[in-house]
Design an enzyme around this catalytic site. Sequence first.
Site, PDB file in Angstrom:
ATOM      1  N   GLN A 273       0.833  -0.871  -0.200  1.00  0.00           N
ATOM      2  CA  GLN A 273       0.302   0.384  -0.287  1.00  0.00           C
ATOM      3  C   GLN A 273       1.064   1.478   0.143  1.00  0.00           C
ATOM      4  O   GLN A 273       1.762   1.411   0.908  1.00  0.00           O
ATOM      5  CB  GLN A 273      -0.817  -0.184   1.157  1.00  0.00           C
ATOM      6  N   TYR A 305      -6.608 -12.970  -3.926  1.00  0.00           N
ATOM      7  CA  TYR A 305      -5.080 -11.686  -4.235  1.00  0.00           C
ATOM      8  C   TYR A 305      -4.782 -11.199  -3.165  1.00  0.00           C
ATOM      9  O   TYR A 305      -4.699 -10.131  -2.845  1.00  0.00           O
ATOM     10  CB  TYR A 305      -5.559 -10.697  -4.984  1.00  0.00           C
ATOM     11  N   GLU A 329      -2.299 -16.055  -4.964  1.00  0.00           N
ATOM     12  CA  GLU A 329      -0.896 -15.002  -5.091  1.00  0.00           C
ATOM     13  C   GLU A 329      -0.611 -15.690  -6.205  1.00  0.00           C
ATOM     14  O   GLU A 329      -0.296 -16.209  -6.215  1.00  0.00           O
ATOM     15  CB  GLU A 329      -0.454 -14.019  -4.263  1.00  0.00           C
ATOM     16  N   ASP A 382      -9.427  -8.840  -2.664  1.00  0.00           N
ATOM     17  CA  ASP A 382      -8.187  -7.371  -2.070  1.00  0.00           C
ATOM     18  C   ASP A 382      -8.094  -7.132  -3.382  1.00  0.00           C
ATOM     19  O   ASP A 382      -7.623  -7.443  -4.461  1.00  0.00           O
ATOM     20  CB  ASP A 382      -7.275  -6.756  -1.324  1.00  0.00           C
ATOM     21  N   CYS A 409     -10.508  -0.709  -4.267  1.00  0.00           N
ATOM     22  CA  CYS A 409      -9.570   1.415  -4.586  1.00  0.00           C
ATOM     23  C   CYS A 409     -10.408   0.956  -5.686  1.00  0.00           C
ATOM     24  O   CYS A 409     -10.050   2.527  -6.455  1.00  0.00           O
ATOM     25  CB  CYS A 409      -8.186   0.626  -4.648  1.00  0.00           C
TER      26      CYS A 409
END
Length: 453
Positions: A273, A305, A329, A382, A409
Amino acid sequence: MVNPDRRGNRARRRPTRPQTAAPRAARPAPAEPRTDGPVLELDVERIAHGGVAVARHEGRVVFVADAIPGERVRARVSDDAKAKFWRAETVEVLDASPDRREHPWAEAGVDRAPERRAGGAEFGHIGMGRQRALKAEVLADALARFGGVDEAVEVEAVDPALAPGADSELGTGWRTRVRLHVDAEGRVGPYAARSHRVVPVSSLPLAVPELAHLAPLDERFAGAQAVDLLAPSLGNPWVVVDTGETTRGGGRQRIEEQVGERVFRLDRGGFWQVHRGAAATLTAAVQGMVDGELFDPRAANHDLYGGVGLLAAAVGDRFGDTVRITSVESDARATEHAGANLADWVGARAVTGRVDRYLGELAASASPAERERLRAATIVLDPPRSGAGRQVVERLAELAPRQLVYVACDPVALARDIGLFAERGYRLDAIRAFDLFPNTHHVEAVARLTAIV
């Protein structure tokens, strides 16, 4: 490579072969906006997704940059005259909003010609409270239009205690990762908005202080593609020259990021992040969003993810060392780090794979007992900015987990996926939004969806 010494000085050493970031696939440059288009007087109506405002001229929709709803502005059209709608850049404010302020980044201000304005701080001319209100409008509008949900949302500021050095009133000093592009003459800077034109700048106010002071803005990097600035929470900051060529180990040097009492290890070029307080903010938000009455630590819980395991660890830290959780992932190096970062939980594992394929294989091979554990599961996801998408939603709905915690996001992608889940028997129970990208239009949201019984 540049790395300051422990006294904070810019201790500079030039390696014979510069460290490079991982090579990126070449993308076609966008068409450069016109700089000779007509200038219109426009009454700005509302905000739109993407950080631009909406006005109309003789019935045609005009998306206006650097404007605030309620203002009257003069704006230069940057699209072809035959386009269905136009984009335009504000060149003069005729009737200013009370929420307009001086931009904290001088090189991005409206007093500069649009083609010379630094991109990446498109809301900087707006007071912080109004910025968050506009982001909330965009999120609520997306939920209604694409998700079929009438939900008022408040965009919350990051707790200042989580981002030392940041100025919460100005929205500056929060970025721990910055990419500066390099032009043909070796000058560095951000791109201008909607352009691949490098804009030289003398400051980086959105960057954390150690990067703002370290950035080589007055230097030339002939032959390089970009210069990446990185400030992990543990250890010294980095300046990394990306030459577009692979240098052995260049992107694989390990860094450490601390969230609360927990330390995460990842590759220097790996995803983390950007806001200094974002990881801690999302950790707390995900922990709070999981409905404890629905959570079963023995179920087939997943973090999709999953990156290097941040949110899987958030779940594990809330519910204890008996939690079973699988992080999925597609990046093998991130998965490798996730395995180590989740070592405190015997029931945790990290799997390398594309989420859609992993879920498809899981649905095809799960035994009756495994399906039962999946139906009792909590799924954290995510996804990238494009969202999970129809295929992942369909496969998750087929597995029928008890609850999903979705971190997003992009408001439109989130709302679209909430709508897809609703068609398959899931309802939106709760949603929170966070201002993890001050002075930009971006907003992060965390939502909980549960199966309709």
